[in-house]
Scaffold this active site. Structure first.
Site, PDB file in Angstrom:
ATOM      1  N   SER A   1      31.806 -47.508 -36.837  1.00 37.45           N
ATOM      2  CA  SER A   1      30.860 -48.581 -36.701  1.00 37.45           C
ATOM      3  C   SER A   1      30.682 -49.426 -37.968  1.00 37.45           C
ATOM      4  O   SER A   1      30.102 -50.501 -37.902  1.00 37.45           O
ATOM      5  CB  SER A   1      29.489 -48.001 -36.319  1.00 37.45           C
ATOM      6  OG  SER A   1      28.996 -47.179 -37.355  1.00 37.45           O
TER       7      SER A   1
ATOM      8  N   SER B   1      32.427 -43.111 -38.751  1.00 38.78           N
ATOM      9  CA  SER B   1      32.262 -44.557 -38.909  1.00 38.78           C
ATOM     10  C   SER B   1      32.664 -45.178 -40.241  1.00 38.78           C
ATOM     11  O   SER B   1      32.733 -46.400 -40.342  1.00 38.78           O
ATOM     12  CB  SER B   1      30.827 -44.962 -38.595  1.00 38.78           C
ATOM     13  OG  SER B   1      30.680 -45.071 -37.205  1.00 38.78           O
TER      14      SER B   1
ATOM     15  N   LYS C   1      26.391 -52.047 -45.609  1.00 39.27           N
ATOM     16  CA  LYS C   1      26.224 -52.019 -44.154  1.00 39.27           C
ATOM     17  C   LYS C   1      24.779 -52.383 -43.819  1.00 39.27           C
ATOM     18  O   LYS C   1      23.858 -52.030 -44.565  1.00 39.27           O
ATOM     19  CB  LYS C   1      26.561 -50.602 -43.647  1.00 39.27           C
ATOM     20  CG  LYS C   1      26.618 -50.466 -42.135  1.00 39.27           C
ATOM     21  CD  LYS C   1      27.115 -49.067 -41.746  1.00 39.27           C
ATOM     22  CE  LYS C   1      27.249 -48.889 -40.246  1.00 39.27           C
ATOM     23  NZ  LYS C   1      27.864 -47.583 -39.888  1.00 39.27           N
TER      24      LYS C   1
END
Ligand code: GLN
Length: 484
Positions: free
Chosen positions: A151, A175, A76
């Protein structure tokens, strides 16, 4: 090749039929082919990835073996990998490069994993759909008209689309679990502290945890095993009991397991198709000898409110470092005074959701409102934690849906922040209480994946993985992949 499982990759590497370098090339080729459509990747650094791969190949040639040695992993874009861009999905960090490795990244590199790409995400990890990325939304490989969940949108899509067998996301209020649920993957939000936050761009520090994402519990365990444990660079980090049991992971017996079903997680708002899939999966636990027990978590109805008060307060404090002087952007905005420079930088650099949260959080923490909002939210957080502790006197684990719905269409909730926040209604309890929660494939509704989550007492992370390993030995939901 990229579709192979980690097990078959390890075998191929050990036999010399595959090389880490070849796996990187195959992964990059797949990104090249599919990512125009999926937009899961923000950046790649082929020379750097290939350099790590060659190091891994040399270790393999020397006879070394390991759970992640030579295997690609997508990161990420809020995780620092030295020398590469680290935007956190925000325009304000465009051009910023990580000056050092996050501890989780350093530990992956030490174990011989090969970073393949930096993944798209909601700006500063604020969001549930991936649509708050400053660089455009990632798309769900099961249906590209739908969101992949956020997310950690790009991390999940990267695994679901076969770019890499492993990814890291971060989970502040769901997330990694939400995108795992929407993309048919397994993902763990560890007990708070199990994974170091050093080098993870802060969103809400008392809630943030890095989370491994893969297809199966076994693969999540492989990743967790090489990263977990106390880190002198993060004072909130702790050692994980039974860490050595993560590799190889064994299934726990489901016989006699007391599975709590919190009434509040099965009420109004739960989509019929999701309920049906979850009930089907629970029946599988029952068939294997588990006992299903209804329990109450009475403060659940305040969880979203408490989460968004604590979260925005911490966001307003953490994001104040983005002032145009220390990071990014400032050379592109002109201000006559320091205050003007900061205001212009932030106005140009932050997206709508980041601005909304900074404003809300600043309000919550302001003199005169602090007691009524922030302190009150902390008290509710304690009550929520006590609900969980009480439930774990009666049952071993709690089982719930990850989300009330399957993946929703792109744009469906973009203009309604409250509707977007409600996607997290089942996800925020565990982070508020500091507890581990494991999301895993539990069925399908109209062709779209449905995720279930198991939550357990603090530091029961290994046990949760062993239980889901047992479930995955009896089911094949996790084996289904989208057609691309
Ligand atoms: N969707 C939640 C939020 O927007 C959770 C985000 C996260 O876990 N990083 O805050």
């Amino acid at each position: 090749m990229a579709w192979a499982t980690p097990n078959s990759m390890r075998e191929g590497l050990a036999a010399g039929d595959l090389s880490a370098e070849g796996l990187v090339q195959a992964g990059l080729a797949r990104i090249q082919r599919l990512d125009g459509r999926l937009e899961a990747v923000l950046s790649t650094d082929a020379p750097r990835s290939l350099e790590q791969a060659r190091i891994a190949d040399a270790r393999l040639a020397g006879g070394e073996r390991g759970p992640v040695l030579g295997l690609p992993v997508v990161l990420k874009d809020n995780l620092h990998w030295k020398g590469t861009p680290c935007t956190s999905g925000s325009r304000i960090l465009a051009g910023y490069r990580a000056p050092y490795d996050a501890t989780v990244v350093a530990r992956l590199l030490q174990a011989g994993a090969v970073p393949l790409a930096k993944a798209n995400m909601d700006e500063f990890a604020m969001g549930s759909s991936g649509e708050f990325s400053a660089f455009g939304p990632a798309r769900n490989p099961w249906d590209t008209a739908r969101v992949p969940g956020g997310s950690s949108s790009g991390s999940a899509v990267s695994v679901a689309a076969g770019y890499a067998p492993f990814a890291l996301g971060s989970d502040t209020g769901g997330s990694v679990r939400l995108p795992a649920s929407f993309c048919n993957l397994t993902a763990l939000r560890p007990t708070y502290g199990v994974l170091s936050r050093y080098g993870v761009t802060a969103m809400a520090s008392s809630l943030d945890q890095v989370g491994p994402i893969a297809r199966t519990a076994e693969d999540v365990a492989a990743l967790l095993g090489v990263m977990a444990g106390a880190d002198p660079l993060d004072a909130t980090s702790v050692d994980l009991p039974r860490q050595e049991a993560l590799w190889p992971l064994r299934a726990a017996t489901l016989k006699g397991l007391r599975v709590g079903l919190p009434r509040e997680y099965f009420g109004e708002g739960l989509e019929a198709g999701v309920r049906e899939a979850i009930e089907g999966a629970l029946q599988r636990f029952k068939d294997a000898g588990a006992e299903l027990v209804e329990v109450d978590l009475p403060h659940t109805r305040y969880a979203i409110d408490a989460y968004y008060l604590v979260c925005t307060s911490e966001v307003s404090s953490n994001l104040s470092r983005f002032d145009g002087l220390r990071y990014g952007l400032s050379e592109r905005v002109e201000g006559q005074t320091l205050a003007e420079l900061m205001a212009l930088t932030r106005n140009a650099g932050f997206g709508a959701e980041a601005k909304r949260r900074i404003l809300l959080g600043t309000f919550c923490l302001s003199k005169g409102h602090y007691d009524a909002f922030y302190l009150k939210a902390l008290k509710v957080r304690t009550l929520i934690r006590q609900d969980f502790l009480k439930a774990f006197e009666q049952v071993d684990v709690l089982a719930t849906p990850v989300s009330p719905t399957v993946a929703f269409p792109l744009g469906a909730k973009l203009d309604d922040p409250l509707a977007m926040h409600l996607a997290d209604v089942y996800a925020v309890g565990a982070p508020l209480a500091g507890l581990p929660a494991l999301a895993f494939p539990a069925g399908f509704s109209a062709g779209l994946p449905v995720g279930m989550q198991l939550m357990g007492p603090a530091l029961s992370d290994v046990r949760l993985l062993e239980l889901v390993q047992a479930f995955q030995e009896r089911t094949d939901y996790h084996l289904r992949t989208p057609e691309l």
